[in-house]
Structures are given as structure tokens and as C-alpha cells.
Design a protein around this motif. Structure first.
Motif, mmCIF file in Angstrom:
data_model
loop_
_atom_site.group_PDB
_atom_site.id
_atom_site.type_symbol
_atom_site.label_atom_id
_atom_site.label_comp_id
_atom_site.label_asym_id
_atom_site.label_seq_id
_atom_site.Cartn_x
_atom_site.Cartn_y
_atom_site.Cartn_z
ATOM 1 N N MET A 97 0.835 -1.210 0.000
ATOM 2 C CA MET A 97 0.000 0.000 0.000
ATOM 3 C C MET A 97 0.873 1.265 0.000
ATOM 4 S SD MET A 97 -3.123 0.350 2.640
ATOM 5 C CE MET A 97 -3.360 2.034 3.134
ATOM 6 N N ASN A 98 1.926 1.235 0.829
ATOM 7 C CA ASN A 98 2.815 2.400 0.907
ATOM 8 C C ASN A 98 3.530 2.649 -0.425
ATOM 9 O OD1 ASN A 98 2.129 3.063 3.492
ATOM 10 N ND2 ASN A 98 3.713 1.772 4.417
ATOM 11 N N GLU A 99 3.897 1.544 -1.101
ATOM 12 C CA GLU A 99 4.546 1.704 -2.418
ATOM 13 C C GLU A 99 3.576 2.346 -3.406
ATOM 14 O OE1 GLU A 99 5.890 -2.197 -3.536
ATOM 15 O OE2 GLU A 99 7.232 -2.295 -1.797
ATOM 16 N N ILE A 100 2.323 1.897 -3.357
ATOM 17 C CA ILE A 100 1.316 2.472 -4.279
ATOM 18 C C ILE A 100 1.089 3.948 -3.947
ATOM 19 C CG2 ILE A 100 -1.100 2.365 -5.046
ATOM 20 C CD1 ILE A 100 -0.981 -0.669 -4.384
ATOM 21 N N ASP A 106 -5.390 13.847 -3.121
ATOM 22 C CA ASP A 106 -6.676 13.493 -2.488
ATOM 23 C C ASP A 106 -7.854 14.176 -3.195
ATOM 24 O OD1 ASP A 106 -5.308 11.964 -0.661
ATOM 25 O OD2 ASP A 106 -5.336 13.481 0.921
ATOM 26 N N CYS A 107 -7.821 14.174 -4.522
ATOM 27 C CA CYS A 107 -8.856 14.909 -5.271
ATOM 28 C C CYS A 107 -10.203 14.198 -5.265
ATOM 29 C CB CYS A 107 -8.404 15.116 -6.707
ATOM 30 S SG CYS A 107 -8.231 13.564 -7.624
ATOM 31 N N GLY A 108 -10.186 12.896 -5.079
ATOM 32 C CA GLY A 108 -11.451 12.140 -5.043
ATOM 33 C C GLY A 108 -11.970 11.744 -6.423
ATOM 34 N N CYS A 141 -6.003 9.387 -1.640
ATOM 35 C CA CYS A 141 -5.056 8.522 -2.349
ATOM 36 C C CYS A 141 -4.782 7.263 -1.506
ATOM 37 C CB CYS A 141 -3.752 9.268 -2.599
ATOM 38 S SG CYS A 141 -3.961 10.697 -3.689
ATOM 39 N N LYS A 142 -4.735 7.451 -0.192
ATOM 40 C CA LYS A 142 -4.480 6.316 0.711
ATOM 41 C C LYS A 142 -5.623 5.290 0.580
ATOM 42 C CE LYS A 142 -3.545 5.436 5.585
ATOM 43 N NZ LYS A 142 -4.744 5.236 6.364
ATOM 44 N N THR A 153 -7.817 -0.460 -9.527
ATOM 45 C CA THR A 153 -6.468 -0.515 -10.116
ATOM 46 C C THR A 153 -5.922 0.914 -10.154
ATOM 47 O OG1 THR A 153 -7.236 -0.126 -12.352
ATOM 48 C CG2 THR A 153 -7.151 -2.431 -11.639
ATOM 49 N N GLU A 154 -4.617 1.011 -10.410
ATOM 50 C CA GLU A 154 -4.007 2.346 -10.436
ATOM 51 C C GLU A 154 -4.538 3.196 -11.584
ATOM 52 O OE1 GLU A 154 0.203 2.849 -9.533
ATOM 53 O OE2 GLU A 154 0.207 0.846 -8.652
ATOM 54 N N ASP A 155 -5.168 2.534 -12.556
ATOM 55 C CA ASP A 155 -5.757 3.286 -13.672
ATOM 56 C C ASP A 155 -6.940 4.151 -13.233
ATOM 57 O OD1 ASP A 155 -3.954 2.292 -15.351
ATOM 58 O OD2 ASP A 155 -5.254 0.756 -16.248
#
Ligand code: SF4
Ligand code: SF4
Length: 428
Positions: free
Chosen positions: A367-370, A378-380, A387-388, A400-402
């Protein structure tokens, strides 16, 4: 019944996916996916904040219709003290209680009366040194649920007594069975509620297997009917049997002051509640005996099922209480069986990454790496509150990161660069 019942639901047609509720939820229980909000049911504590904040009225409370009275041969109204604060110039509570009989109830049992019994029981337990200090009130069901999912170390501080609504239903039903000769299931105890969290507390109770409350109707549904009926009351029945202490429970600080102990703290509004719980967890308060926490601003008068501004309602309660005796109800030396929890409050580890410590640590590292790869704004826009939270969703396999628009933008830039590189090569 499903494992989770929630009294807050979504009208998908009305939802615009604006993420206002996502940002506001105290347990990060909402995501926007495919343009619509989605509640993660394990995390929701039914605090009602998303109902309050949604500009499109897409979040809706669930409660029973008043017609639930027709399901029973004998009905008992259980009015919350917050109901008293909804009416202008209510000098005599008996006018309101008599109007409840006119509405069709056979009997009225004031929650304020049961509140005085809970206060007396709490005082006795505290003087016996039987409770871990500071004792945290168990009256607000949203707060108890919040502690259960987010503050497990504080579970043993929660007062192991039923909220006044449950005690009122138990006592009044037992008495009605004796009085009428009817079976318990033929008698309906109907709570007139200021908030949806109380609906969940009845359908999925904590501290007991089954609630004695049979139905929960909204103050805002009953209010207009009572307004008319109260005008018809010429000589009210003498019914009120609660004092200043019991009625005081309707607004923030009322429960705490009824303990006649100055070493208390009372906080209201979910953000303040969370701050206090974090400080309690960090052992920042060393000299407190009691902590009263209400999820709604102003206390129960601030519930989303009420009609009046909470601060106006609070002022009205103060006025009603002025000429009442301090308290009208006390317990004998022994705490009544009906008042005590008969089931333990258990930690619900829905926020844990994994039940296995090693697996949880490895997921935390992932999670920390991501998080380091995300942009920390933190735009939502991804539909998660931060982001967390998105990183957590990715680790849990729900996203996913996408989902991050900045990642997509970066990918598009890379693609553009590649295409222009290729074009350049062709020209050369
Ligand atoms: S606040 Fe939440 S429920 Fe309301 S429209 Fe926005 S995303 Fe949908
Ligand atoms: S009711 Fe409260 S906890 Fe549940 S989704 Fe809405 S804001 Fe979150």
C-alpha cells in the motif's frame, strides 16, 4: 437476514456521482464507481452524514411507516425527548403525550423516563467502581458502531447498559402483557426516532440478540399529524413522568450532567467525536470519569429525521425542563436485568488489511509503495476519499491504479510522446 442491515440507502437515479458523500463519510465507507455512489456495507455505521451532505437527496433514511401500528392489537408509543423540542411554545408535555393517544396509540412510555433509570443505573455502577474509566456512553448507536470498527482498544470503556429506547421497550412491553393479557407479539412498541442509526440499533442490535422495539417511525412523519392533534387537546391527560434529567438526554451534554459528576466531557458532531476518540486512544485524558458522545451536532435533536433546527430544539428543551423536578425515576439498589447488556460488544475488524499479521504487514508495504506512486492530491476523482483509500482498494483487489486520473493523464502524455517520436522517425 443478511449479515448487515443499514438504515441509509441510495437512490441510484438521483445520484450524480459528485463525491460529496465520499469525502464526508467518517469510516470511508463510500466509493463512486461507474458514476454512482456505493456504500461498503461492512464499514457503514449509519451515522447519516451522507444524507445530510448529499446535494441531490440521493441518500435516503429507511424507517417504518406509521401504519406499522395496524400490525398490533395494542401499541405503545416511545417518544424520544428530541420530539419535545420540535414544537413551538410547548409548555406542557402532557399536551403532546395526549396527542399521541389521539393518533391511535394505546399507551405512551416516555424514553425520558427510561433515560432517568439508565442515569441512575450508571451512577450506581460508577460508584461501585465496576466500570473502566473513562466510561463512554452507549446511547448513540452510531458512536458504538464507530468504536466497534475503528477504536477496538476503547471497547472495554463502553457502558454495558442498554440505551433508554431499549429499556423503555422492555419495561413497557412487560407491563402491557400483564395489564392486557395479550401475548408479547400482539403488543407493538413503536419508537418515534430522530435518526436512522436508531433504526439499525433495533434491526441489528448490539449488546443483545434481539431488540424489544417493534418499529421505528420518523419524527418528521409524526410531526405534522401531531401538530393538528395537539390543537384538539383541551384538557390533557396527566401523563408525563420524567424530570429535567430525562428530557435533558435529548440534546448534547444531557446524559453526562445527569450523572452529577463534574469530571465529564460531552462532544457532538461526528468529526468532534472522532477527535475525542483518537485522544482517548492516545490516553490524552487522564482525569475523566465519563464521556458522552453524540454523532449528530447538538445531540439527538440534530438527527436527520427531525424537522427543527437542532439549536432551536435544544433551547426549547431547556425551557420545557425549567419548571420540572430534577428527576422522577430511580432504580432500587439492584440494576434492573432489563437494563444490562446481555451480549458482549465485539471488535469488527473491517478496516484491517488482513487477519494474518504477516499478510497485513506485507499488504501495508504494498500500500505504501502504491501511495508513493500516486500524486497525494486526495482529489477524489477516482471515487475514493483519498489517495491512501485508493491504495487500500487496490491492495484489496477492488480497484487498479488506472482509476487515478493523473496516472491516466501521464499514460496519455507518454503515448503522445511515442507517437510524435514515431512520426519524427518516419519523416527522417
Ligand atoms: S453526495 Fe454521494 S450520493 Fe449524493 S449525488 Fe454525490 S455521490 Fe451521489
Ligand atoms: S451513513 Fe455514515 S458511515 Fe454510512 S455511508 Fe453514510 S456517511 Fe458513511
Amino acid at each position: 437476514m443478511s449479515e448487515f442491515f443499514h438504515s441509509v440507502t441510495l437512490d441510484r437515479d438521483k445520484c450524480q456521482g459528485c463525491i460529496n458523500c465520499v469525502k464526508r463519510c467518517p469510516t470511508e465507507a463510500i466509493r463512486v464507481r461507474d458514476g454512482k455512489a456505493k456504500i461498503i456495507k461492512e464499514r457503514c455505521i449509519d451515522c447519516g452524514e451522507c444524507i445530510r451532505i448529499c446535494p441531490h437527496h440521493a441518500k435516503l433514511p429507511i424507517f417504518d411507516p406509521l401504519s406499522i401500528m395496524e400490525d398490533y392489537k395494542y401499541t405503545i408509543a416511545l417518544p424520544a425527548p428530541a420530539l419535545y423540542g420540535q414544537f413551538n411554545n410547548l409548555d406542557d408535555v402532557d399536551i403532546l403525550l395526549t396527542a399521541l393517544l389521539k393518533l391511535g396509540f394505546d399507551e405512551v412510555y416516555e424514553i425520558a423516563k427510561a433515560a432517568e433509570l439508565v442515569s441512575d443505573s450508571t451512577r450506581k455502577l460508577m460508584s461501585q467502581g465496576a466500570l473502566a474509566k473513562p466510561v463512554i456512553s452507549s446511547a448513540c448507536p452510531a458512536v458504538v458502531r464507530l468504536i466497534r470498527v475503528r477504536f477496538p482498544e476503547l471497547i472495554h470503556n463502553v457502558l454495558p447498559l442498554h440505551a433508554p429506547i431499549e429499556l423503555a421497550a422492555r419495561i413497557s412491553k412487560q407491563a402491557a402483557v400483564k395489564k392486557t393479557g395479550l401475548q408479547p407479539e400482539e403488543i407493538g412498541t413503536i419508537f418515534i426516532s430522530p435518526c436512522p442509526a436508531k433504526v439499525t440499533a433495533v434491526k441489528m442490535p448490539l449488546g443483545t440478540e434481539k431488540s424489544a422495539v417493534d418499529g421505528v417511525v420518523a419524527i418528521r412523519d409524526v410531526y405534522p399529524k401531531l401538530l393538528g392533534l395537539m390543537k384538539e387537546v383541551n384538557i390533557p391527560n396527566e401523563m408525563s413522568s420524567a424530570g429535567r434529567m430525562g428530557i435533558g438526554w435529548g440534546s448534547s451534554g444531557g446524559e453526562a450532567t445527569a450523572l452529577l459528576n463534574e469530571r465529564y466531557l460531552a462532544a457532538d458532531g461526528i468529526e468532534n467525536v472522532i477527535k475525542v476518540l483518537e485522544d482517548l486512544e492516545d490516553e490524552k485524558f487522564t482525569d475523566l470519569d465519563f464521556v458522552e458522545l453524540n454523532s449528530c451536532s447538538g445531540g439527538c435533536v440534530g438527527g436527520v429525521l427531525t424537522v427543527e433546527n437542532p439549536y432551536v430544539a435544544k433551547a426549547r428543551l431547556k425551557r420545557i425542563r425549567k419548571y420540572l423536578p430534577v428527576s422522577c425515576n430511580r432504580i432500587d439498589d439492584v440494576i434492573p436485568r432489563e437494563a444490562k447488556w446481555d451480549a458482549r460488544l465485539e471488535y469488527l475488524p473491517v478496516l484491517q488489511l488482513d487477519s494474518n499479521v504477516d499478510a497485513a504487514l506485507s499488504k501495508m508495504n504494498e500500500m505504501n509503495e502504491i501511495i508513493a506512486r500516486l500524486h497525494g492530491i486526495d482529489c477524489g476523482s477516482c471515487g475514493a476519499p483519498s489517495c491512501k483509500a485508493l491504495a487500500e482498494d487496490i491492495v484489496r483487489g477492488f480497484a487498479t491504479e488506472d482509476a487515478c486520473i493523473f496516472n491516466i493523464k501521464a499514460q496519455l502524455h507518454n503515448l503522445e510522446d511515442k507517437i510524435s517520436g514515431l512520426k519524427k522517425g518516419e519523416l527522417e
